[in-house]
Design a protein around this motif. Structure first.
Motif, PDB file in Angstrom:
ATOM      1  N   VAL A  91      54.638  27.772  51.554  1.00  0.00           N
ATOM      2  CA  VAL A  91      54.331  27.731  50.123  1.00  0.00           C
ATOM      3  C   VAL A  91      55.055  26.547  49.510  1.00  0.00           C
ATOM      4  O   VAL A  91      56.268  26.369  49.708  1.00  0.00           O
ATOM      5  CB  VAL A  91      54.759  29.034  49.419  1.00  0.00           C
ATOM      6  CG1 VAL A  91      54.540  28.913  47.909  1.00  0.00           C
ATOM      7  CG2 VAL A  91      53.976  30.216  49.975  1.00  0.00           C
ATOM      8  N   SER A  93      56.013  24.644  45.922  1.00  0.00           N
ATOM      9  CA  SER A  93      56.121  24.850  44.478  1.00  0.00           C
ATOM     10  C   SER A  93      56.797  23.644  43.844  1.00  0.00           C
ATOM     11  O   SER A  93      57.803  23.147  44.368  1.00  0.00           O
ATOM     12  CB  SER A  93      56.939  26.106  44.164  1.00  0.00           C
ATOM     13  OG  SER A  93      56.358  27.256  44.743  1.00  0.00           O
ATOM     14  N   LYS A 302      51.927  28.123  45.034  1.00  0.00           N
ATOM     15  CA  LYS A 302      52.682  29.349  44.729  1.00  0.00           C
ATOM     16  C   LYS A 302      51.739  30.486  44.368  1.00  0.00           C
ATOM     17  O   LYS A 302      51.923  31.628  44.819  1.00  0.00           O
ATOM     18  CB  LYS A 302      53.649  29.081  43.568  1.00  0.00           C
ATOM     19  CG  LYS A 302      54.504  30.287  43.201  1.00  0.00           C
ATOM     20  CD  LYS A 302      55.502  29.944  42.105  1.00  0.00           C
ATOM     21  CE  LYS A 302      56.358  31.154  41.762  1.00  0.00           C
ATOM     22  NZ  LYS A 302      57.344  30.824  40.685  1.00  0.00           N
ATOM     23  N   TYR A 303      50.722  30.203  43.564  1.00  0.00           N
ATOM     24  CA  TYR A 303      49.722  31.220  43.210  1.00  0.00           C
ATOM     25  C   TYR A 303      48.487  30.936  44.046  1.00  0.00           C
ATOM     26  O   TYR A 303      47.633  30.146  43.671  1.00  0.00           O
ATOM     27  CB  TYR A 303      49.432  31.187  41.716  1.00  0.00           C
ATOM     28  CG  TYR A 303      50.661  31.512  40.896  1.00  0.00           C
ATOM     29  CD1 TYR A 303      51.142  32.823  40.802  1.00  0.00           C
ATOM     30  CD2 TYR A 303      51.372  30.513  40.241  1.00  0.00           C
ATOM     31  CE1 TYR A 303      52.285  33.118  40.071  1.00  0.00           C
ATOM     32  CE2 TYR A 303      52.506  30.801  39.502  1.00  0.00           C
ATOM     33  CZ  TYR A 303      52.956  32.102  39.424  1.00  0.00           C
ATOM     34  OH  TYR A 303      54.091  32.394  38.715  1.00  0.00           O
TER      35      TYR A 303
END
Length: 309
Positions: A91, A93, A302-303
């Protein structure tokens, strides 16, 4: 620590010995037909890799016509040379104006680690932030693959999937104190590559190819002790890929990368929302990249919304 609280589901819960073995290679899978929406042309997959020297790389694979590859951004010193044995989706971010934090799971020296680091605007390790490889537990040398799924909905959850060499696939839940096993199933021993394509509040769906050439979806309810079910998408020609990597494409589709490690080549596909043999699949062609690094994976936001399953 890993805390085993449930037994494995019946080995008969998932059987993927589907379809007769076929001779065609990875390239033959391009002949799969189907239509996709015009939005697929704008899709892109952020591909990560770990090199033999332990550098972490990032590049975009763009579903243009023809396929194009964005510039590679390499970060030296993330891992030791030939250290990473398995790796999950990472991930990424944003941090500050141009930096990025990156985190995921790795297997190194037969142990599972939570790995994280921060890069600056030049993709170099930022010394102002910690660079961690935190050991979670041993006993992972015999696992064929690992994958982490982070669901940002309500309630949020983080799941870890891992497949042992005997084909048994297990799932763990991060509960804030460690990882707790919640389910397991046999019957996946014929699978070569597997990629997460769908995630909802109650289930997660993978796309997998078998040694016999079958392409299937595997849907696993998130309820504790629940077992997965499979559904055929294509009956043949998909056996050439050792790894599948997928990302969202359009509102309900998937951009799928199949990697043939024997020829160090990759092929890109636009896949419609999974619906058994009615699933639309369009070949986008061979990726203009030599897949020679030891490890490849996806770098997710992240999303991370996945609606393909």
């Amino acid at each position: 620590m890993f805390r085993k609280t449930v037994g494995l589901a019946s080995a008969g819960a998932l059987a993927l010995g589907l379809g007769a073995a076929m001779v065609p290679s990875a390239q033959a899978a391009q002949s799969t037909s189907g239509s996709t929406t015009a939005t697929t042309a704008a899709c892109a997959l952020r591909l990560g890799s770990v090199t033999s020297t332990g550098a972490f790389t990032s590049r975009m694979v763009n579903a243009t016509a023809p396929i194009t590859i964005g510039g590679v951004r390499g970060t030296a010193g993330v891992f030791g040379a030939n250290q990473v044995q398995k790796i999950s989706t990472f991930v990424g971010s944003p941090v500050g104006a141009n930096g990025e934090s990156r985190s995921g799971l790795t297997v190194m020296g037969g142990a599972l680690y939570s790995s994280s680091f921060v890069v600056d605007g030049q993709s170099q390790l930022d010394p102002h932030y910690p660079h961690n490889n935190l050991r979670i537990g041993a006993g992972w040398s015999g696992y064929r693959w690992i994958e982490q799924s982070v669901y940002a909905g309500s309630p949020a959850r983080t799941l870890l999937y891992g497949q042992r060499a005997d084909g048994v696939t297990q799932r763990w839940l991060s509960d804030g104190k460690g990882w707790r096993i919640t389910a397991g199933a046999g019957g996946l021993s014929t699978v070569k590559g597997i990629a997460l394509i769908g995630r909802t509040a109650t289930s997660e769906t993978f796309l997998a190819n078998t040694r016999g050439g079958t392409l299937v979806t595997v849907t696993w309810p998130t309820k504790e002790n629940a077992g997965p079910t499979s559904r055929v998408v294509r009956g043949s020609t998909w056996q050439g890929f050792e790894q599948l990597i997928a990302t969202k494409c359009g509102a309900n589709g998937t951009l799928l990368l199949g990697i043939d490690k024997e020829t160090k080549s990759g092929y890109l596909y636009a896949v419609g929302h999974a619906n058994g043999t009615s699933t639309a699949i369009k070949s986008l062609g061979k990726v203009p990249l030599t897949f020679s690094d030891p490890q490849y994976f996806r770098i997710a936001p992240k999303y991370d919304v996945l609606n393909g399953g």
